[in-house]
Enzyme design. Structure first.
Site, PDB file in Angstrom:
ATOM      1  N   LYS A  83       0.842  -1.210   0.000  1.00  0.00           N
ATOM      2  CA  LYS A  83       0.000   0.000   0.000  1.00  0.00           C
ATOM      3  C   LYS A  83       0.875   1.258   0.000  1.00  0.00           C
ATOM      4  O   LYS A  83       1.962   1.256  -0.556  1.00  0.00           O
ATOM      5  CB  LYS A  83      -0.976  -0.022   1.185  1.00  0.00           C
ATOM      6  CG  LYS A  83      -1.777  -1.317   1.280  1.00  0.00           C
ATOM      7  CD  LYS A  83      -2.977  -1.190   2.175  1.00  0.00           C
ATOM      8  CE  LYS A  83      -3.607  -2.547   2.367  1.00  0.00           C
ATOM      9  NZ  LYS A  83      -4.925  -2.499   2.973  1.00  0.00           N
ATOM     10  N   GLU A 121     -11.330 -10.640  -1.423  1.00  0.00           N
ATOM     11  CA  GLU A 121     -11.021  -9.826  -0.248  1.00  0.00           C
ATOM     12  C   GLU A 121     -12.301  -9.212   0.307  1.00  0.00           C
ATOM     13  O   GLU A 121     -12.733  -8.149  -0.167  1.00  0.00           O
ATOM     14  CB  GLU A 121     -10.048  -8.702  -0.618  1.00  0.00           C
ATOM     15  CG  GLU A 121      -8.722  -9.192  -1.155  1.00  0.00           C
ATOM     16  CD  GLU A 121      -7.622  -8.183  -0.897  1.00  0.00           C
ATOM     17  OE1 GLU A 121      -6.650  -8.546  -0.239  1.00  0.00           O
ATOM     18  OE2 GLU A 121      -7.764  -7.020  -1.324  1.00  0.00           O
ATOM     19  N   GLY A 168      -7.617  -4.967   6.710  1.00  0.00           N
ATOM     20  CA  GLY A 168      -7.014  -4.000   7.633  1.00  0.00           C
ATOM     21  C   GLY A 168      -7.733  -3.885   8.965  1.00  0.00           C
ATOM     22  O   GLY A 168      -7.469  -2.969   9.738  1.00  0.00           O
ATOM     23  N   SER A 214      -6.841  -9.416   6.546  1.00  0.00           N
ATOM     24  CA  SER A 214      -6.259  -9.730   7.855  1.00  0.00           C
ATOM     25  C   SER A 214      -5.622 -11.121   7.898  1.00  0.00           C
ATOM     26  O   SER A 214      -5.653 -11.788   8.939  1.00  0.00           O
ATOM     27  CB  SER A 214      -7.299  -9.555   8.971  1.00  0.00           C
ATOM     28  OG  SER A 214      -7.739  -8.213   8.996  1.00  0.00           O
TER      29      SER A 214
HETATM   30  C1  PEP Z   1      -5.048  -5.829   1.420  1.00  0.00           C
HETATM   31  O1  PEP Z   1      -4.636  -4.686   1.452  1.00  0.00           O
HETATM   32  O2  PEP Z   1      -5.287  -6.337   0.315  1.00  0.00           O
HETATM   33  C2  PEP Z   1      -5.231  -6.549   2.666  1.00  0.00           C
HETATM   34  C3  PEP Z   1      -5.769  -7.739   2.619  1.00  0.00           C
HETATM   35  O3  PEP Z   1      -4.829  -5.919   3.810  1.00  0.00           O
HETATM   36  P1  PEP Z   1      -4.720  -6.599   5.266  1.00  0.00           P
HETATM   37  O4  PEP Z   1      -3.926  -7.874   5.112  1.00  0.00           O
HETATM   38  O5  PEP Z   1      -4.007  -5.584   6.096  1.00  0.00           O
HETATM   39  O6  PEP Z   1      -6.100  -6.884   5.727  1.00  0.00           O
END
Ligand code: PEP
Length: 268
Positions: free
Chosen positions: A11, A167, A173, A213
């Protein structure tokens, strides 16, 4: 034997020196000639530096976004050819943050998928439902709309060149991963979607990643689930030890034979 793709989405994090340090640590743990692919996706400005560190190792490098046009008056945008020239093999597209904050539509993401495939790179297409959509029982309608829209016009033989990252927006996050049952149900649905679209043989070649996560603490449970072919990892990808634990978990679950992945076009 299973194949996995373990992808880090950095990110808008890492200065250039932090990116170099992270890439050095991760590249040492990227398995050699195995059936686990390890990918780091730094911010645009750090891609070249990370690609230089990755050279001669088994760490692959990707970007977090791109524009679909070749070149021209698109202030602030970055083309696929530019990314290819500095060492990118993969490009994440349609991340929920881009959809929500930058108003990206399935139509725009579709143009990116087509342009990335035409360039010979691998798109990592992110899809997922919000909590409201899940609570309203609309999860699979949302996934279908996103997949139908983002993959419109992609030839059946090109479908396995697209990596799909499921996702759930509410898990990104937040520290609250989807449960094993939720991941299992969604990934089984995804595999069936592709069986219907392109047949059993082709559908099995598609990498279906889970993101939300995913961490060193839950990697074993999540990556062991049927139809989970890896992870797209945000927060835990920024901490070398955590990301390396996830890589090692995938290597262990893959029963790594030292064989090269079956294909280099993006599919398994
Ligand atoms: C992502 O940014 O695609 C993501 C899954 O973030 P996180 O692992 O922090 O949840």
């Amino acid at each position: 034997m299973r194949n996995y793709l373990i992808a880090g989405n950095w990110k808008m994090n890492t200065t250039i020196s932090e990116a170099r340090d992270l890439a050095k640590a991760v590249s040492k743990s990227a398995p050699h000639n195995g059936n686990v692919i390890v990918l780091g996706c730094p911010p645009f400005v750090n891609i070249q530096a990370v690609a230089e560190i990755a050279k001669g190792t088994h760490l692959k490098v990707g970007a977090q976004n791109c524009y679909f046009e070749k070149k021209g008056a698109y202030t602030g945008e970055v083309s696929i050819d530019m990314l290819k020239a500095i060492g990118c093999d993969y490009i994440i597209i349609g991340h929920s943050e881009r959809r929500a904050i930058f108003c990206e539509s399935n139509e725009l993401i579709n143009k990116k998928v087509i342009a990335i495939l035409a360039s010979g790179l691998t798109p990592i297409l992110c899809i997922g439902e919000t909590l409201d959509e899940r609570n309203a029982g609309k999860t699979f309608d949302v996934l279908k709309t996103q997949l139908d829209g983002c993959l419109a016009g992609v030839a059946v033989e090109d479908i396995p060149k697209v990596v799909v990252a499921y996702e759930p927006v509410w898990a990104i996050g937040t520290g609250v991963s989807a449960t094993s049952n939720e991941v299992s149900e969604a990934h089984a649905w995804l595999r069936n979607y592709f069986v219907d679209k392109c047949g059993d043989f082709t559908a099995k070649k598609i990498y279906l990643l889970y993101g939300g996560s995913l961490s060193d603490a839950n990697a074993k449970e999540t990556l062991a689930i049927d139809n989970v072919d890896g992870g797209l990892i945000g927060g835990a990808a920024l901490v070398a030890e955590k990301f390396i634990t996830i890589i090692n978990t995938a290597v262990e679950l893959a029963g790594d034979t030292g064989a090269a992945p079956s294909c280099c076009c993006g599919c398994k």
